[in-house]
Every structure is written in structure tokens, then in C-alpha cells.
Design a protein around this motif. Structure first.
Motif, short mmCIF file in Angstrom:
data_model
loop_
_atom_site.label_atom_id
_atom_site.label_comp_id
_atom_site.label_asym_id
_atom_site.label_seq_id
_atom_site.Cartn_x
_atom_site.Cartn_y
_atom_site.Cartn_z
N GLU A 157 0.96 -1.38 0.12
CA GLU A 157 0.06 -0.06 -0.03
C GLU A 157 0.76 1.12 0.18
O GLU A 157 0.78 2.24 -0.69
N LYS A 175 -2.20 -4.34 14.13
CA LYS A 175 -3.30 -4.86 12.89
C LYS A 175 -2.25 -5.59 11.73
O LYS A 175 -1.08 -4.96 11.55
N THR A 203 -3.12 -6.50 5.08
CA THR A 203 -4.04 -7.37 4.14
C THR A 203 -3.13 -8.25 3.38
O THR A 203 -3.33 -9.33 3.16
#
Length: 377
Positions: free
Chosen positions: A74, A206, A209
Motif C-alpha cells: 500500500e 493490525k 492485508t
């Protein structure tokens, strides 16, 4: 163990490969011309590239190369929005009348990223007296194919996990695409985007992805690459080149060949003094102008030194790799690299000089030129 590593007894495992494109389509597309004389042969020029390795300790329980690579998908996509040519490809020029020129087009084909692991610790790697073979495995490169350049990436990233939790980020890019100064400038900007993005994540722990351990399919086999494979891809930093870099604080004319010769002569002389090596009788000159177009020429060393350059060019500063600001590149806040290495790979026995415009620094200053002299042993 260190002797085994140095002798190529251990292996690197390539676990995954993916392509990272700008998060937004590039419109309009940009292109940079690459001019290589027909009698020079483009194949050798395609193989010249800049490599950089950055090694990081594991900063926390939730830090690893797998985590960093997951977020890179990202953050790099965001950084490429402002520098889409890094995700572009070479192609035959459309308006050059068959002159042999090529161009790099920002067609969003993407940067290639590999994830790998190696069964040694970062401390063992750092303890090696001769790191050249090991370093060559922490970067990846595939030569651009002359017949199908439009399919070949010009920029590779390899994230390698050491078995202690530390990791390295290896950079490889074509010199047609970027020089050490412009690539380091991009990496600093990208790493800041990366750290800012992490600071805005809702949950500190976290998982991204694109976290590879969660995506890996059972039964898939990694690709084993022995640590002596440098002879096959010529990434070995001891294709023994020595590089000396310079900065000229003032701008020079892009079209004045005599000024280029004067500047080259001054820098070659100092590079020879610093390396105790002599430039070959013929070398390759890379000239990049302010529009990022690249011109490759073959020059005779004796022609360069025919004119006196004393007093014509002043203020040329010799720099080290540290002066490029590599120490500022962090992919986790305050986790600076514990080791870095840079080198330029060239065709064996061929020396070259690059003259390129300076990029803006952190204070927004621009102007001047950078000169890179690479001499083969």
C-alpha cells in the motif's frame, strides 16, 4: 556457520513475488527518451543498475520483514503516484524515425517485489568478513530483454527475513530509470509515507492485508537460491567496481559537450586518485537532462583530457554514500538501519561516468549536478 555462509553452503528461499502499481492510474502518461547509439549496442546498457541493501533489527514483537512487506504493497502504491515512471517500462520510441532510441513510459506496469527468508541471523550476516556473496542474494534483478523490453521491470524490491526476526530491504533499479541520488531521494519520501500510514492505522498490531504467512497456500514450495548464484545474475558487488560520487553545486548546460568533457575529466582524475585505479581507454557516458531524458555515448578517455580543465569547473565536492541521506530511511518509526550497502553493477571491464541533475533536497533546494564515476577492477 560464518564460514559456511561465505562458502555458499546456506540457501535463500524466495517465498513470494508480486507486482506493486500506483494506487491511481497515471493520466496523462509521461515518457523519458533513452538514446543509445546503434554501434554501442543497447544490451550492455540495459544491465547497468544501482543496488542498495538496508538491514533492520526487529523493533518489536509485531515487527518483521513479513509485516513490512505487507504494508509496502500500500505505501509504495501511494508513493508511486508522485513517481509513476518507476513503475513504467522501456519500449521502442514511437516518433524517432527508427533511430534506435527507446523511451521509458509510465504505463503503471508495476514494481516487482519479492519476499524471501534466509536461515541465518542478522548478527551472523553482519559478522561476515566478506559479505559480497551474501549481499548479492539480498537483492534481485533480471536483465531487460532486448527483444521484449516492454515486459521487463526496471525496479525490484526484495524483503528478506533473517531467522532472528531482523530483515533487509534490497533495492535494484536500472540506471536508465534512476541514479543513486534520485533513488535515495525517492526512498526517503516513500519511507516517510510508509511510517505516516502506519501511524494512522486503527490498531497498532493490525496485520496488513497482504501479510504473506496468512496468504501462503499449503504445499507450495519455495524457490531455493544458493548463495553462490551471483554468477548467474551478476548482482555480485564484486563484479568488482569502485564508485566515487561527486556533487557540483552549480547548474551546467545540458547541451555543451565541452563542459561535460571538462567536468568528466576533473571527476575522473579525482576518482582515479581515490581508488588507485585507472579508467579504461574507452568508457560509457550517461547524460541525463532536466527532462529526465537519458543519452548514452561511448567516449575515449584521451579525448576527455585533451583540454585543460583547471579553473573552468570549481566547487566539485566528493561525497560518500552516507552523504546521500540513506541513514534517514526508516520503515518503522525510529528503527534506523543497522547496516547498509550500495554499489553499481556494470558489465565486466567497462567503466562509465554519469552526469545527472540534482534532485530537490529536504530543504527544497535544487540545482547543480551530480557525477558518478564507476571504475572496474
Amino acid at each position: 556457520m560464518s564460514e559456511c555462509i561465505a562458502n555458499g553452503a546456506t540457501k535463500l528461499q524466495i517465498e513470494a513475488m508480486q507486482t506493486v502499481m500506483p494506487l491511481k492510474p497515471t493520466d496523462p502518461r509521461h515518457s523519458h527518451r533513452v538514446s543509445v547509439p546503434e554501434n554501442h549496442g543497447p544490451g550492455g546498457s540495459f544491465r547497468r543498475r544501482f543496488h542498495m541493501i538496508l538491514c533492520y533489527n526487529k523493533a518489536s514483537d509485531d515487527d518483521s520483514g513479513w509485516i513490512v512487506a505487507g504494508w509496502i504493497k500500500e505505501s509504495l502504491g501511494r508513493a508511486l503516484i508522485e513517481n509513476p515512471v518507476l513503475a513504467g517500462r522501456l519500449r521502442k520510441g514511437e516518433d524517432n524515425g527508427g533511430s534506435g532510441d527507446m523511451e521509458i513510459v509510465s504505463n503503471d506496469c508495476g514494481v516487482r517485489m519479492l519476499e524471501a527468508q534466509i536461515n541465518i541471523s542478522l548478527a551472523q550476516f553482519l559478522g561476515l568478513k566478506h559479505k559480497r556473496v551474501a549481499e548479492s542474494e539480498l537483492v534481485f534483478w533480471e536483465d531487460v530483454q532486448e527483444s521484449t523490453p516492454q515486459y521487463c521491470p526496471l525496479f525490484y524490491i526484495q524483503v528478506t527475513n533473517f531467522n532472528c526476526g531482523g530483515y533487509s530491504i534490497g533495492i535494484s533499479c536500472s540506471l536508465f530509470l534512476a541514479d543513486p541520488f534520485s533513488m535515495t531521494s525517492f526512498l526517503n519520501k516513500w519511507s516517510k509515507i510508509h511510517c505516516t500510514m502506519l501511524s494512522q492505522v486503527d490498531k497498532p498490531n493490525k496485520i496488513p492485508t497482504f501479510y504473506f504467512p496468512n496468504l501462503r497456500k499449503p504445499g507450495t514450495l519455495p524457490t531455493h537460491v544458493p548463495l553462490d548464484s551471483s554468477s548467474t545474475n551478476d548482482n555480485h558487488p564484486a563484479a568488482t567496481t569502485k564508485t566515487v560520487i561527486f556533487r557540483l553545486p552549480t547548474k551546467i548546460s545540458n547541451s555543451d559537450k565541452e563542459i561535460h568533457k571538462t567536468l568528466a575529466a576533473k571527476c575522473i582524475e579525482e576518482a582515479e586518485n581515490k581508488t588507485s585505479k585507472r579508467l579504461s581507454s574507452r568508457f560509457t557516458m550517461f547524460l541525463k537532462d532536466s527532462s529526465e531524458d537519458v543519452k548514452v555515448e561511448s567516449w575515449l578517455t584521451e579525448d576527455v583530457f585533451q583540454k585543460s580543465f583547471s579553473g573552468l569547473i570549481s566547487g566539485v565536492d566528493s561525497l560518500s554514500w552516507e552523504d546521500l541521506g540513506i541513514d534517514k530511511i526508516c520503515f518503522k518509526e525510529d528503527n534506523k538501519a543497522v547496516y547498509f550497502s550500495c554499489w553499481i553493477s556494470s558489465i565486466f571491464g567497462e567503466d562509465f561516468v554519469m552526469i545527472v541533475p540534482s534532485t530537490d533536497d529536504d530543504e527544497g533546494r535544487s540545482g547543480g549536478h551530480n557525477i558518478i564515476v564507476t571504475i572496474s577492477d
